[in-house]
Motif scaffolding. Structure first.
Motif, PDB file in Angstrom:
ATOM      1  N   LYS A 195       0.850  -1.234  -0.184  1.00 29.35           N
ATOM      2  CA  LYS A 195       0.215  -0.134  -0.057  1.00 29.35           C
ATOM      3  C   LYS A 195       0.853   1.340  -0.005  1.00 29.35           C
ATOM      4  CE  LYS A 195      -3.507   2.394   2.961  1.00 29.35           C
ATOM      5  NZ  LYS A 195      -4.460   2.407   4.161  1.00 29.35           N
ATOM      6  N   ASN A 196       2.054   1.296   0.823  1.00 27.31           N
ATOM      7  CA  ASN A 196       2.761   2.234   0.725  1.00 27.31           C
ATOM      8  C   ASN A 196       3.937   2.354  -0.031  1.00 27.31           C
ATOM      9  OD1 ASN A 196       1.177   3.310   3.143  1.00 27.31           O
ATOM     10  ND2 ASN A 196       2.027   1.829   4.461  1.00 27.31           N
ATOM     11  N   ALA A 197       3.882   1.736  -1.153  1.00 33.28           N
ATOM     12  CA  ALA A 197       5.242   1.278  -1.915  1.00 33.28           C
ATOM     13  C   ALA A 197       5.732   2.706  -2.469  1.00 33.28           C
ATOM     14  CB  ALA A 197       4.876   0.648  -3.367  1.00 33.28           C
ATOM     15  N   ASP A 198       5.025   3.842  -2.813  1.00 33.20           N
ATOM     16  CA  ASP A 198       5.349   4.828  -3.447  1.00 33.20           C
ATOM     17  C   ASP A 198       6.313   5.562  -2.253  1.00 33.20           C
ATOM     18  OD1 ASP A 198       4.426   4.400  -5.763  1.00 33.20           O
ATOM     19  OD2 ASP A 198       2.639   5.690  -5.339  1.00 33.20           O
ATOM     20  N   MET A 199       5.756   5.657  -1.228  1.00 31.36           N
ATOM     21  CA  MET A 199       6.535   6.536   0.100  1.00 31.36           C
ATOM     22  C   MET A 199       7.678   5.708   0.446  1.00 31.36           C
ATOM     23  SD  MET A 199       3.203   8.017   2.284  1.00 31.36           S
ATOM     24  CE  MET A 199       2.221   6.397   1.992  1.00 31.36           C
ATOM     25  N   LEU A 200       7.753   4.365   0.184  1.00 26.97           N
ATOM     26  CA  LEU A 200       9.045   3.625   0.627  1.00 26.97           C
ATOM     27  C   LEU A 200      10.111   3.347  -0.323  1.00 26.97           C
ATOM     28  CD1 LEU A 200       7.128   0.865   2.843  1.00 26.97           C
ATOM     29  CD2 LEU A 200       8.560   2.580   3.547  1.00 26.97           C
ATOM     30  N   LYS A 201       9.570   3.634  -1.511  1.00 24.43           N
ATOM     31  CA  LYS A 201      10.546   3.317  -2.564  1.00 24.43           C
ATOM     32  C   LYS A 201      11.907   3.826  -2.551  1.00 24.43           C
ATOM     33  CE  LYS A 201       8.749   6.896  -5.719  1.00 24.43           C
ATOM     34  NZ  LYS A 201       8.343   7.174  -6.885  1.00 24.43           N
ATOM     35  N   ASN A 202      12.102   5.045  -2.016  1.00 24.35           N
ATOM     36  CA  ASN A 202      13.487   5.585  -1.732  1.00 24.35           C
ATOM     37  C   ASN A 202      14.312   4.993  -0.626  1.00 24.35           C
ATOM     38  OD1 ASN A 202      13.302   7.240  -3.964  1.00 24.35           O
ATOM     39  ND2 ASN A 202      12.285   8.849  -2.897  1.00 24.35           N
ATOM     40  N   ASN A 203      13.715   4.176   0.349  1.00 22.96           N
ATOM     41  CA  ASN A 203      13.959   3.751   1.386  1.00 22.96           C
ATOM     42  C   ASN A 203      14.414   2.218   1.439  1.00 22.96           C
ATOM     43  OD1 ASN A 203      12.357   6.177   2.437  1.00 22.96           O
ATOM     44  ND2 ASN A 203      13.929   5.964   3.850  1.00 22.96           N
ATOM     45  N   ARG A 204      13.884   1.658   0.368  1.00 29.72           N
ATOM     46  CA  ARG A 204      13.828   0.108  -0.035  1.00 29.72           C
ATOM     47  C   ARG A 204      15.526  -0.271  -0.181  1.00 29.72           C
ATOM     48  NH1 ARG A 204       9.861  -3.678  -0.549  1.00 29.72           N
ATOM     49  NH2 ARG A 204       8.556  -1.974  -1.032  1.00 29.72           N
ATOM     50  N   VAL A 205      15.939  -1.357   0.272  1.00 26.52           N
ATOM     51  CA  VAL A 205      17.170  -1.665   0.183  1.00 26.52           C
ATOM     52  C   VAL A 205      17.018  -2.998  -0.780  1.00 26.52           C
ATOM     53  CG1 VAL A 205      19.207  -2.873   1.014  1.00 26.52           C
ATOM     54  CG2 VAL A 205      17.922  -1.010   2.333  1.00 26.52           C
ATOM     55  N   ASP A 206      17.745  -3.055  -1.923  1.00 27.06           N
ATOM     56  CA  ASP A 206      17.506  -4.399  -2.547  1.00 27.06           C
ATOM     57  C   ASP A 206      18.280  -5.479  -2.327  1.00 27.06           C
ATOM     58  OD1 ASP A 206      16.016  -2.993  -4.721  1.00 27.06           O
ATOM     59  OD2 ASP A 206      17.696  -1.965  -5.721  1.00 27.06           O
ATOM     60  N   ILE A 207      17.854  -6.605  -2.303  1.00 27.67           N
ATOM     61  CA  ILE A 207      18.287  -7.921  -1.665  1.00 27.67           C
ATOM     62  C   ILE A 207      19.168  -8.387  -2.940  1.00 27.67           C
ATOM     63  CG2 ILE A 207      17.975 -10.075  -0.894  1.00 27.67           C
ATOM     64  CD1 ILE A 207      15.236  -9.045   0.444  1.00 27.67           C
TER      65      ILE A 207
END
Length: 499
Positions: free
Chosen positions: A101-113
Motif C-alpha cells: 500500500k505504501n510502496a510509493d512512499m517507501l521506494k527511496n528507502n527500500r534496500v535491494d536484496i
C-alpha cells in the motif's frame, strides 16, 4: 563505530518479515541468517547495526544475509538515516506494516536484496533435477461466471499429481488465536477444500493482532508449509488496484499486457519470470487475483492441464493452445450435472489451472456486435434501459440517487470531494449521446451549485478571484473569502485567469 562519529552519513535498517508481518529495527543476524529485530519505537540507536553511506559494510551485511538465510525473499529491508532515526525511523516502521500500500512512499528507502552467488544457484539447480510435481485441482461446481476449474484429469508427460495438504499439520487453535480463523466456518463455506488443495479462500475477515490489539481485515488466505512441514497462513490483503506499472519478478508489463490483464484477469501468454530465490528464469503464467488485485504467477510446468471439462472432451490442439496461455474461442461445456454453458477457457495463475473467464463470452458478443454495427452500450440493459448503479467512484448511492439516475434524471451527490480533497456537490446523470454516465461539479439543469461555485472555479479550474487570491489552501464548500487572519496573511500568485 566510535560513539563520537558523525551520524549524518550513517544509516540503520528496518526489516519486515513478509510471512508474519513483524516489523523491527535490525540489531544483527540470527544463527539461521534471519535478521535480529527489536521494536522500532523503543529501540536504542546504540543497539542497531550501523552502516556508513558509500562503503561496503551494508553490501557485506546483505550478502551474508542472502547466503545464510534459508528464505531471503521472506524479508524486506528499508534504510533510515541514523541522525533522524527518532522521527524518520518510526514513520518508516509504520509504513513498512503494509509495504504494498505504501510502496510509493517507501521506494527511496527500500534496500535491494542481492541475487545469490553463482555457486548458490548451482546448488539450487542440482536439487531441482527432479521435476516439480504439479498441483492437482479437485472438481469444482461453481457456475461458469465464477471462475470455476475443470475436472477429470489427465497429466501431461513427466507430470505427477500433487496430494492435498495434510490437515493434521494444521494447528487450528493457534490459527484461531492469531488470525481469528475458524475451521467450521471454512468447511461450511467450502473454503477449507480450496485451501487444502493449495488454492486461496474467498474473501474472509481475519483478525490479526497489532500492538496488542486485534484488527478485522478483509483478505483471502492460503496455506503454506514451513521447513518442518507445519502449515502457516499467508494473508492476501485487498489492494486498490493491481500495480501493473511496476516491474514484476524481472518482467515489465507492456501496454498490451496491461490491457489483457485488466480485461480478462490473465496475461494470455507465457513469460519468463525471475525466481527471487535462485535468480533463474522460469516460464510462467501471470494473472490478477480478481478479489484482491494482487498480481500472481505460477510456473508453467506446475499447471495441470486436463483433457476434459465436466463431461466435455478437449482436443489435443485445444490443450496445447491452453498451455501457451491463450484463451480458447467460446465453447459449449456440459458440466457433470448435465447443464450446458457457453464459456471461454483459459489458464489462470490464481486458480493454478484452467478456468471459465468471467464475462468473456459477453465481451466477445459485444465486440462482434460492434463489428456488425450493432454496438450496445455496457451501461444499458438489453432492452435499452439505463442500468441501475449501486455505487459511484467507490461510494454507495442512496435509494433516491439510484432512482434519479436510473430514471434518466440528474442525481445530486453531496458527499463527494473535489480534486483538492475538499467536500463538494457532484452531479451524476446518463448521457444519451455518449451512452454512458457523466459527472460534473456543474448542475447540467442549471449551473454550479451556489455553495461550490467559487470552490469549483479555484480548486478545479485553476482560476482566482480578488477575494481569495491570497489563500494558499484549497477552498472549502461555501468559502468565498479568506476564512481567518492566517489566510489573509498568506501570499499566493494567481495560477489562472481571473474569474
Amino acid at each position: 563505530m566510535a560513539k563520537d562519529q558523525n551520524l549524518e552519513n550513517v544509516e540503520v535498517l528496518i526489516a519486515r518479515n513478509n510471512e508474519t508481518g513483524q516489523v523491527g529495527a535490525v540489531t544483527g543476524l540470527n544463527d539461521d541468517g534471519s535478521p535480529k529485530m527489536t521494536d522500532v519505537k523503543s529501540a536504542k540507536l546504540s543497539d542497531l547495526v550501523k552502516f556508513t553511506k558509500g562503503e561496503n559494510p551494508l553490501e557485506a551485511f546483505m550478502s551474508n544475509f542472502v547466503r545464510q538465510c534459508k528464505n531471503p525473499s521472506t524479508f524486506g529491508f528499508f534504510r533510515v538515516p541514523a541522525d533522524r532515526y527518532d522521527t524518520v525511523g518510526k514513520v518508516i516502521g509504520d509504513l513498512a506494516q503494509d509495504p504494498e500500500k505504501n510502496a510509493d512512499m517507501l521506494k527511496n528507502n527500500r534496500v535491494d536484496i542481492p541475487q545469490p552467488s553463482q555457486e548458490a544457484q548451482q546448488k539450487t539447480e542440482a536439487k531441482a533435477e527432479t521435476p516439480e510435481q504439479p498441483k492437482q485441482s479437485p472438481a469444482n461446481e461453481k457456475q461458469p461466471e465464477q471462475a470455476a476449474t475443470t475436472d477429470n484429469a489427465q497429466a501431461p508427460d513427466k507430470e505427477v499429481k500433487h496430494t492435498a495438504i495434510d490437515e493434521s499439520k494444521i494447528d487450528w487453535p493457534a490459527l484461531k488465536e492469531k488470525w481469528g480463523i475458524d475451521r467450521e466456518q471454512l468447511e461450511k463455506s467450502g473454503d477449507l477444500r480450496e485451501l487444502l488443495y493449495n488454492r486461496k479462500s474467498q474473501v474472509i475477515t481475519v483478525t490479526p493482532t497489532f500492538g496488542g490489539e486485534k484488527f478485522p481485515i478483509d483478505a483471502r488466505i492460503s496455506f503454506r508449509a514451513d521447513d518442518s512441514g507445519n502449515i502457516k497462513v499467508v494473508p492476501h490483503f485487498i489492494h486498490k488496484e493491481p500495480r501493473l506499472d511496476q516491474e514484476y519478478k524481472g518482467y515489465q508489463f507492456t501496454k498490451e499486457d496491461k490491457a489483457a490483464l485488466r480485461e480478462t484477469g490473465n496475461l494470455g501468454k507465457v513469460v519468463d519470470l525471475t525466481d527471487p530465490k535462485t535468480g533463474e528464469k522460469v516460464p510462467s503464467f501471470v494473472s490478477i487475483d480478481r478479489y484482491t488485485n494482487e498480481i500472481v504467477s505460477v510456473p508453467q510446468k506446475s499447471v495441470y492441464v486436463k483433457d476434459t471439462v465436466g463431461q466435455t472432451q478437449l482436443s489435443m490442439a485445444e490443450i496445447n493452445e491452453l498451455k501457451t496461455g491463450k484463451a480458447l474461442p467460446p465453447k459449449q461445456i456440459t458440466d457433470k450435472n448435465g447443464k450446458t454453458y457457453t464459456v471461454v477457457l483459459q489458464i489462470s495463475a490464481d486458480r493454478k489451472g484452467v478456468e471459465f473467464v468471467p464475462g468473456a463470452v459477453r465481451k466477445q458478443e459485444q465486440s462482434q456486435n460492434q463489428q456488425n454495427g450493432q454496438q450496445q452500450s455496457s451501461w444499458l440493459t438489453k432492452d435499452g434501459k439505463i442500468k441501475p448503479l449501486s455505487r459511484w467512484a467507490g461510494i454507495p448511492l442512496t435509494d433516491s440517487q439510484r432512482n434519479d439516475y436510473a430514471e434518466g434524471r440528474v442525481a445530486e451527490l453531496t458527499n463527494r470531494v473535489d480534486d483538492k480533497g475538499q467536500p463538494c456537490t457532484v452531479y451524476l446523470w446518463f448521457n444519451p449521446e455518449k451512452q454512458r454516465p457523466n459527472t460534473s461539479l456543474n448542475d447540467p439543469r442549471v449551473k454550479v451549485a451556489e455553495e461550490s461555485k467559487v470552490q469549483a472555479a479555484v480548486n478545479n479550474d485553476g482560476k482566482t478571484n480578488e477575494a481569495t487570491s491570497k489563500v494558499a489552501e484549497p477552498l472549502q464548500k461555501y468559502q468565498t473569502a479568506p476564512k481567518n487572519e492566517e489566510q489573509q496573511r498568506q501570499q499566493r500568485k494567481p495560477k489562472g485567469p481571473k474569474m
